[in-house]
Design a protein around this motif. Structure first.
Motif, PDB file in Angstrom:
ATOM      1  N   THR A  78       0.868  -1.305   0.006  1.00  0.00           N
ATOM      2  CA  THR A  78       0.077  -0.133   0.123  1.00  0.00           C
ATOM      3  C   THR A  78       0.888   1.165  -0.002  1.00  0.00           C
ATOM      4  OG1 THR A  78      -1.705  -1.281   1.184  1.00  0.00           O
ATOM      5  CG2 THR A  78      -1.842   0.958   1.155  1.00  0.00           C
ATOM      6  N   THR A 139      -4.073  -0.206   5.412  1.00  0.00           N
ATOM      7  CA  THR A 139      -3.605  -1.034   4.460  1.00  0.00           C
ATOM      8  C   THR A 139      -4.584  -1.528   3.496  1.00  0.00           C
ATOM      9  OG1 THR A 139      -1.887  -1.911   5.817  1.00  0.00           O
ATOM     10  CG2 THR A 139      -2.496  -3.287   4.321  1.00  0.00           C
ATOM     11  N   LEU A 141      -4.552  -1.022   0.033  1.00  0.00           N
ATOM     12  CA  LEU A 141      -3.767  -0.678  -1.240  1.00  0.00           C
ATOM     13  C   LEU A 141      -4.122   0.871  -1.594  1.00  0.00           C
ATOM     14  CD1 LEU A 141      -4.376  -4.236  -2.640  1.00  0.00           C
ATOM     15  CD2 LEU A 141      -2.373  -3.300  -1.300  1.00  0.00           C
TER      16      LEU A 141
END
Ligand code: HAS
Ligand code: CU
Length: 582
Positions: A78, A139, A141
């Motif tokens: 990410t 987290t 992405l």
């Protein structure tokens, strides 16, 4: 004090000639330097995490030793995406374009405070988003699809980054407006025009992600924050969930033109600067203008080529967007032929002969030129894989496989990033007034990036195509890993090794230049390379007029998105956000 005046021809009655004084230059240079400096800072961390991902895929899961703050591969992924794809690019582009607009119009910024405000907003956004990213609270992405939900500060940070980039564009539009008033009837210089068109396209594109975040994500994210609910209990009711399909559609309304926001600054340099760096001329300036207008017209209404596999979008809309996508490859094909022709003119002027032997006479010894030419070559392959992606039935084979990171490392990771490195190799001496730290290492940097990306992207493309290895996944010791993957993964890791060396060389050159002693001052200031047209002549009015192109762009967007977005909003299905999946 050096003072440049605009040519008096064309000055509006009653208006005063505008001087690009030393102080005007200084403001522009400082803003450019600040933006690009932050961009490079983000890139430093982003590239390091990229190296760790490459190692993970080869079975070397070394996060805990080499990036102790990063808890998982997905957190690293990410941060890699947000810092490299969204941050490095946006800061670099806003800095570079501020420079290009002022220097190409030969005019100071109309309202420098607007561009300063833009930088402050963007930097604040970056800091705000960095907190949840590094604290493992975001987290999700770089595409942050609902129903995943990050900490609210992540989204607010992104909003500030985008709004800051809008404001940076406003600073450029005001400068252009002032120039236009002072120069009625004069054709807009190509470099300024290309930068302005890109910023306007970006302005339209980002409306999609702004709507997505503001209406479909941020309220719930805020309602999920104990801190905010403690302060304002009423917002607890805002946790209404989201409609993932609508959110994805709005994201890709933005997500595809985003890639042209990355590409067009590179095209601007390939068309309008690179030929001058190898003794060439612009094969056709009018055609270059047309290409930029075509991107304004066609960049947005194509987002469904990212959603061919999404249920809920009727086929007809996917086919319509596929058709526009193919038309959108056309201006890139025009670019390939005309930019090569412009470079060939230079190579022949430098004594190049034969059908192809002239290629050796291009200015390969100049790192700024070489980096950009390598970027072009890599983009030829990235473009072909893009057209493969866009072909509906072939997309079904490669979608969500490692083919995709193969594709976008040749595009945003090469066409864009390697071109930006090349631009920096003249811009940095320009901004610092000092010689490039070492030309040899800068050249080695360009070569190693080229070789590294060739290997890395080739391995990923083939692994995805032949074996369907999934993207966005840990591959190192995945239970579904097959032995057949090994040769490709080895190829990518060799590529990553080259890229690591290249990134190190890049930072040595950049920091070496910035920190080098005053004794390395340039005797002659560097000038922005500006390619002259081969056939100077009047520019047709329709290539310097905004209204028809803007109207056309809006009409195409309404046609290609209006009815389906209406339908998606009408049939909205709210589902709750998922509990944290990381
Ligand atoms: Fe793409 C997915 C289609 C261009 C970036 N793309 C992505 C993603 C990214 C990305 C980041 O249709 C992943 C998003 C995600 O996370 O899911 N892309 C295309 C098409 C083009 C294209 C048709 N992409 C780009 C550019 C990017 C970029 C540019 C970044 C800068 N892409 C797709 C599709 C998907 C996709 C689907 C979704 C796939 C899926 O399943 O999810 C076209 O614009 C490409 C046209 C380009 C050319 C090449 C022209 C060549 C030139 C250079 C010539 C130089 C030579 C060398 C020959 C036709 C201009 C000369 C040498 C000398 C020595 C002189
Ligand atoms: Cu796309």
């Amino acid at each position: 004090m050096s003072v440049q005046t605009l040519p008096s021809a064309g000055l509006a009655e009653g208006s005063r000639p505008v001087l690009l004084t030393d102080s005007g230059h200084k403001t522009v240079n400082r803003l450019t330097g600040l933006n690009i400096g932050v961009g490079i800072g983000a890139l430093t961390i982003g590239l390091w995490l990229g190296v760790l991902q490459g190692l993970e895929h080869a079975g070397l899961n070394w996060y805990s030793y080499l990036a102790p703050g990063i808890k998982t591969y997905y957190q690293g992924l990410t941060i890699h995406g947000v810092l490299n794809a969204l941050t490095w690019t946006t800061f670099f582009i806003c800095g570079f374009f501020t420079y290009v607009v002022a220097n190409s119009l030969k005019r100071p910024l109309r309202f420098p405070w607007i561009n300063i405000l833009a930088f402050v907003l963007m930097a604040a956004g970056l800091l705000l988003a960095a907190y949840p990213l590094f604290a493992n609270l975001a987290t999700v992405l770089y595409t942050f699809y609902p129903p995943m939900l990050a900490d609210w500060t992540f989204y607010l940070g992104l909003v500030l980054l985008v709004v800051g980039s809008w404001v940076s564009g406003y600073g450029m539009y005001f400068t252009y407006g002032a120039w236009r008033k002072e120069n009625p009837g004069t054709t807009t210089p190509f470099l300024a025009l290309g930068a302005l068109i890109t910023m306007v396209m970006w302005q339209i594109a980002t409306l999609g992600v702004a709507a997505e975040i503001l209406f479909l994500i941020l309220p719930s994210a805020m309602a999920n924050s104990a801190f905010l609910v403690g302060l304002f209990p009423a917002i607890a009711n805002w946790n209404t969930g989201s409609d993932p399909l609508l959110a994805r559609s709005l994201f890709w309304f933005f997500g595809h033109p985003l890639v042209y926001f990355w590409l067009l600054p590179a095209y601007l340099s390939w068309y309008g600067m690179m030929p001058a760096q190898t003794g060439g001329k612009m094969f056709s300036e009018n055609l270059a203008r047309l290409v930029f207008w075509l991107f304004l017209l066609l960049s947005v209404p194509v987002g469904f080529h990212h959603q061919y596999a999404d249920p809920g979008i009727p086929q007809a809309w996917k086919i319509l967007h596929a058709t526009w996508t193919m038309s959108l490859a056309f201006p890139s094909l025009l670019t390939a032929f005309t930019v090569i022709a412009s470079l060939e003119l230079g190579a022949r002027a430098r004594g190049g002969k034969g059908y192809l032997r002239w290629i050796f006479r291009l200015n390969w010894g100049d790192p700024s030129y070489a980096a950009q030419n390598f970027a072009m070559i890599l983009f030829a392959f990235g473009g072909i894989s893009g057209i493969t992606n866009a072909s509906y039935n072939m997309n079904m084979v490669v979608h969500n496989t490692t083919w995709l990171p193969g594709h976008f490392h040749l595009t945003v990771g090469s066409a864009t990033t390697l071109t930006f490195f090349g631009i920096l190799y003249w811009l940095l001496p320009k901004l610092t007034g000092k010689k490039l730290f070492t030309k040899t290492l800068a050249l080695a940097q360009a070569w190693t990036w080229f070789l590294g990306m060739l290997l890395f992207a080739n391995g990923y493309h083939l692994l995805g195509l032949h074996h369907g290895a999934p993207r966005r996944s840990m591959l190192g010791d995945a239970p579904y890993r097959a032995v057949e993957w090994t040769p490709y993964l080895i190829e990518t890791v060799v590529g990553v090794t080259f890229l690591f060396i290249s990134a190190t060389l890049f930072f040595i050159v950049v920091f070496g230049t910035v920190l080098s002693p005053r004794s390395r001052r340039l005797a002659q200031p560097v000038e922005m390379p500006v390619a002259e047209p081969l056939h100077p002549g009047p520019t047709p009015k329709w290539l310097d007029t905004w209204t028809p192109w803007l109207a056309g762009a809006i009409a195409l967007i309404l046609l290609s998105y209006g009815p389906i977005l209406y339908q998606l909003v009408r049939d909205m299905q709210w589902i709750p956000f998922a509990p944290r999946v990381w």
